[in-house]
Write an enzyme that holds these catalytic residues in place. Structure first.
Site, PDB file in Angstrom:
ATOM      1  N   GLY A 169      -0.544  -2.438   6.283  1.00 51.00           N
ATOM      2  CA  GLY A 169      -0.405  -3.654   7.084  1.00 51.00           C
ATOM      3  C   GLY A 169      -1.609  -4.545   6.913  1.00 51.00           C
ATOM      4  O   GLY A 169      -2.395  -4.376   5.971  1.00 51.00           O
ATOM      5  N   GLY A 200      -4.852  -5.374   7.068  1.00 49.88           N
ATOM      6  CA  GLY A 200      -5.967  -4.452   7.192  1.00 49.88           C
ATOM      7  C   GLY A 200      -7.006  -4.810   8.233  1.00 49.88           C
ATOM      8  O   GLY A 200      -7.520  -3.937   8.927  1.00 49.88           O
ATOM      9  N   THR A 227       0.836  -1.202   0.000  1.00 51.63           N
ATOM     10  CA  THR A 227       0.000   0.000   0.000  1.00 51.63           C
ATOM     11  C   THR A 227       0.875   1.257   0.000  1.00 51.63           C
ATOM     12  O   THR A 227       1.999   1.221   0.483  1.00 51.63           O
ATOM     13  CB  THR A 227      -0.870  -0.037   1.270  1.00 51.63           C
ATOM     14  OG1 THR A 227      -1.822  -1.078   1.123  1.00 51.63           O
ATOM     15  CG2 THR A 227      -1.591   1.271   1.538  1.00 51.63           C
TER      16      THR A 227
HETATM   17  N1  ASP Z   1      -3.669  -2.442   4.562  1.00 51.59           N
HETATM   18  C1  ASP Z   1      -3.901  -2.966   3.240  1.00 51.59           C
HETATM   19  C2  ASP Z   1      -5.147  -3.798   3.267  1.00 51.59           C
HETATM   20  O1  ASP Z   1      -5.324  -4.567   4.197  1.00 51.59           O
HETATM   21  C3  ASP Z   1      -2.792  -3.815   2.739  1.00 51.59           C
HETATM   22  C4  ASP Z   1      -1.463  -3.155   2.697  1.00 51.59           C
HETATM   23  O2  ASP Z   1      -1.155  -2.313   3.543  1.00 51.59           O
HETATM   24  O3  ASP Z   1      -0.691  -3.467   1.781  1.00 51.59           O
HETATM   25  O4  ASP Z   1      -5.901  -3.734   2.324  1.00 51.59           O
END
Ligand code: ASP
Length: 359
Positions: free
Chosen positions: A278, A280, A226
């Site tokens: 992280g 999510g 992300t």
């Molecule tokens: N937080 C994002 C999600 O769970 C994933 C990521 O941070 O890459 O969609």
């Protein structure tokens, strides 16, 4: 397992104390400025490109250079907006465009694939001055989802739009739409095939070490792609934004923390701007971004104390990841409880720092 830029903040401040910084230059008795000049050594913009199992031993010099270049370009692009007197919202949107357009990150071009082989993206942006916010989720044809989030905030009476409705709105306000094939990258497609082969029932996070990446398993080893940005403009206003493709192999219209105001994204001039990355589901359950803001507002914690406290709560639940936070005084905190996090900062005087691993 935690890390933050706090020592770097201290180091920079100490360094600056010995330098001829604008704030220490003498002012003639007759010219008392209305407002003291801003401390140029303070942070004005921070970005992240995901946290996870990012180990130097697994990185090639070429790949590392590419990540560093993309993060540097995002920082510089956002900074140029601030220098031109644009708002923190403009800076956040511009910096995130760079990361969305790069295939290296799990946002925009290069977003991960759902179980059905689609790219479904989420994004959010928030204005710390007005507490206005905009978000989109599950969009598949909007080239830059962060701009759709911004349009929801600026051009509608709503805060969040999802799927085809959000896309119809994006078309109406004139955003660039693309064929879904635009988001394809071979690496992410392979990632989906691996995830499906390994585990037909669960989703996994971007860049995971495939063997260790089993949600719900005891030993996990994640990397998240992300992207996010927090900026502080010349008027002293904060803004935060986050954009993501979510999790590889996600199903049933799953939405993560990134587009949820208060979970993955939040900004409040009274406290800080925050963007998370992280696992999510844990960030949603911990309402991470607003919890950090609340600790600062109600308990008077510093931005670094607040981010560490909340990330510990996430870890206790079994979640991992990281975040970036910036307060109105230009203090930055970039903690994570994974092996690494793509991240960078730029100060008022234009000094860029990009980091990937734990230091
Ligand atoms: N937080 C994002 C999600 O769970 C994933 C990521 O941070 O890459 O969609």
């Amino acid at each position: 397992m935690r890390f933050s830029f706090f020592p770097a903040v201290l180091g920079l401040s100490l360094l600056a104390a010995g330098c001829n910084s604008p704030s220490s230059s003498p002012v003639a008795a007759t010219e008392t400025p209305a407002t003291p000049p801003a401390d140029q050594t303070k942070y004005v913009l921070v970005v992240h490109g995901g946290a996870g199992t990012i180990l130097k031993s697994k990185m090639t010099p070429e790949k590392e250079a590419a990540y560093r270049a993309a993060l540097t370009k995002a920082l510089q692009t956002g900074y140029d907006q601030l220098q031109a007197g644009k708002t923190s919202l403009d800076a956040v949107e511009a910096a995130i465009h760079i990361l969305e357009d790069s295939p290296l990150f799990n946002a925009g071009k290069g977003a991960v694939f759902t179980h059905a082989g689609r790219n479904e993206m989420d994004a959010a942006i928030m204005d710390g001055k007005t507490l206005q916010a905009g978000a989109v989720a599950g969009v598949t044809v909007i080239r830059n989802p962060i701009s759709a989030a911004r349009a929801v905030m600026d051009k509608s009476e709503h805060v969040m739009m999802v799927g085809p409705g959000a896309e119809q709105f994006a078309r109406q306000v004139g955003l660039t739409l693309v064929d879904p094939s635009y988001f394809y990258t071979e690496e992410r497609w392979k990632g989906l095939q691996d995830a499906i082969r390994e585990d037909s029932t669960k989703a996994r996070l971007d860049h995971d070490d495939r063997k260790a990446a089993r949600l719900g398993g005891g030993q996990h080893d994640y990397k998240f792609g992300t992207v996010g940005c927090v900026a502080l403009d010349k008027a002293g206003n904060l803004a935060a934004g986050t954009s993501t493709g979510g999790m590889t192999n996600k199903k049933f219209g799953r939405v993560g923390d990134a587009p949820l105001i208060g979970a993955g994204t939040y900004a409040n001039n009274a406290t800080a701007g925050i963007s998370c990355t992280g696992w999510g589901e844990f960030f949603i359950r911990s309402v991470v971004a607003h919890d950090i803001s609340a600790l600062m507002e109600y308990k008077d914690l510093s931005v670094d104390e607040a981010t560490r406290t909340v990330l510990e709560k996430v870890a206790k639940l079994g979640g991992d990841g990281g975040l970036i936070a910036l307060d109105r005084q230009g203090h930055a905190s970039l903690p994570f409880n994974t092996a690494g996090m793509y991240r960078g900062t730029i100060t008022g005087d234009g000094k860029i720092e990009v980091k990937i691993y734990k230091e």
